[in-house]
Write an enzyme that holds these catalytic residues in place. Sequence first.
Site, PDB file in Angstrom:
ATOM      1  N   ASP A  99      25.257   9.187  -3.852  1.00  0.00           N
ATOM      2  CA  ASP A  99      25.251   8.067  -4.696  1.00  0.00           C
ATOM      3  C   ASP A  99      24.063   7.408  -4.417  1.00  0.00           C
ATOM      4  O   ASP A  99      24.143   5.878  -4.337  1.00  0.00           O
ATOM      5  CB  ASP A  99      26.373   7.134  -4.450  1.00  0.00           C
ATOM      6  CG  ASP A  99      26.780   6.339  -5.797  1.00  0.00           C
ATOM      7  OD1 ASP A  99      26.088   6.511  -6.732  1.00  0.00           O
ATOM      8  OD2 ASP A  99      27.461   5.157  -5.473  1.00  0.00           O
ATOM      9  N   SER A 138      26.383  -3.390  -6.585  1.00  0.00           N
ATOM     10  CA  SER A 138      26.150  -2.008  -6.379  1.00  0.00           C
ATOM     11  C   SER A 138      24.723  -1.857  -6.269  1.00  0.00           C
ATOM     12  O   SER A 138      23.927  -2.503  -6.944  1.00  0.00           O
ATOM     13  CB  SER A 138      26.736  -1.110  -7.636  1.00  0.00           C
ATOM     14  OG  SER A 138      27.802  -0.954  -7.822  1.00  0.00           O
ATOM     15  N   HIS A 196      25.013   5.763  -9.303  1.00  0.00           N
ATOM     16  CA  HIS A 196      26.011   5.389 -10.471  1.00  0.00           C
ATOM     17  C   HIS A 196      25.608   4.097 -11.327  1.00  0.00           C
ATOM     18  O   HIS A 196      25.971   3.865 -12.290  1.00  0.00           O
ATOM     19  CB  HIS A 196      27.474   5.154  -9.924  1.00  0.00           C
ATOM     20  CG  HIS A 196      27.709   3.947  -9.356  1.00  0.00           C
ATOM     21  ND1 HIS A 196      27.624   3.563  -7.762  1.00  0.00           N
ATOM     22  CD2 HIS A 196      27.739   2.432  -9.728  1.00  0.00           C
ATOM     23  CE1 HIS A 196      27.920   2.528  -7.498  1.00  0.00           C
ATOM     24  NE2 HIS A 196      28.031   1.910  -8.538  1.00  0.00           N
TER      25      HIS A 196
END
Length: 513
Positions: A182, A255, A152
């Site tokens: 992901d 992230s 992402h």
Amino acid sequence: MTTQPTRLRRNALASVAVAALVATGAAGVGLTQPAVPAYAQSLSKNPIETPDHPPGSFASVVDKVKPGVVAVKVKLDDSADSDDDSDGPGQQQVPPQLREFFKRFGQGGPGQGQGGPGQGFGGQAPKRQGQRGAMGSGFIISADGYVVTNNHVVDKAKSVQVTLDDNRTLDAKVIGKDPKTDLALLKITEGGTFPYVSLSKAAPRVGDWVVAIGNPFGLGGTVTAGIVSARGRDIGAGPYDDFLQIDAPINKGNSGGPTFNVGGEVVGVNTAIASPSGGSVGLAFAIPAETVQAVIDQLRADGKVARGYLGVQVQPVTKDIADGLGLDKAKGALVDHAEAGTPAAKAGLKSGDVIEAVNGSAINDAKELSRKIAGIKPGAKVELTYLRGGKSDTATVELGVLPNDTKVAGTERGASRDGQPRLGLSLAPASEVGAGSEGVAVMEVDPDGPAAAKGIEQGDIILDVAGASVSRPSEVAERVRSAETSGRKAVLMRIKNAKGITRFVAVALNKAG
């Protein structure tokens, strides 16, 4: 206080959950950082402390591994959805399963932090004129510059750069992405050798110390510490959820960043947090190193991930089912149906069998079976241990390829395009996935979609739509569009479930806006 989970998403303040992140270009904000050695070296050899005893300081392990952690800056493709010029792709890009996780925590979805979409901690993210970007974290896994991050973070990327610990900013390219876990693999395109870190081969224990390093709020190499709070967490983000839960503070911009054990090995990739405000409250989720290794190996070799396929519909063994089958424990995966022509059917598996182990490794529930099989390459032979009629037996199965060329009725799942009606289904021809010779197989169901509201489940077969038989996803989409164009508020489908029972279902037409 209402609790709101926050996905570590690409955005303008950082790429964690909901808010925007501006690609400032500065990775350190005046921090003095040690230079990366000119020669390539693994940064995770020789444990600093034993995991059995809390260290007096994490400084030694941080000094060792920090040069292998990078900030990831992304310029987004113009087609990426955004709430403003500096956002990453908007809320529509979050998988529907993860949106369900947001709802369970009392929040309608990402992008809804204090102050509304695009606002982190109540303030509007600043914009850089003429640039739409996102930022996250990552880590180098080889001397030649391969970098692991979240999918992402780089999804819809027009270009990618990584900023090293010595403040050098280098171009990188996306080698491959795997939305289902992901994860994404990058490669630094500029020559040279780079310090790197290694993935742990052993799973951490609950209570083990961990250190997270990343790029929160675009500040660059930031270190936090905590413990492993839990393992095996299923937050509804995807079909193969198996997250580590850690309490090391993780915020927007972490992230794709690594979580290390005290030996300096990566035990997880930070991916999501649960939070009432968008900031850390000690509930962070990381993809375990075992999953990362399996996915990255395939991305590096092939640029994509091919997953093993068994061809069974399974359900958990509840206590009542265990009692009914005469089992001592409620463990394993109960076979509802072995699809004709699939590897499972060819190996002789039948409805009522309880799969207990794969290659000698115990299976606790149906989801663990899915993860195990998906983690094995197609064509590999596996030994299944199963119970039938109270007796244990084994079967050798050559796995097929998990059908992943699925289409969505109306439009792509999770998107809103062309104002077309959307059912919230991922579909594939039944004949192509071993689900029989007629109809269209339901491969995935958006839990927030109108089809799910009517009880349509994964494994169901759509036989007719609006009175006409269908055999391909495109035919389903065409019939749904025709019903919507004619002014109908619902479309009638004839559905067959795993037990062969057929029924009519009227699904409301949810026109995408």
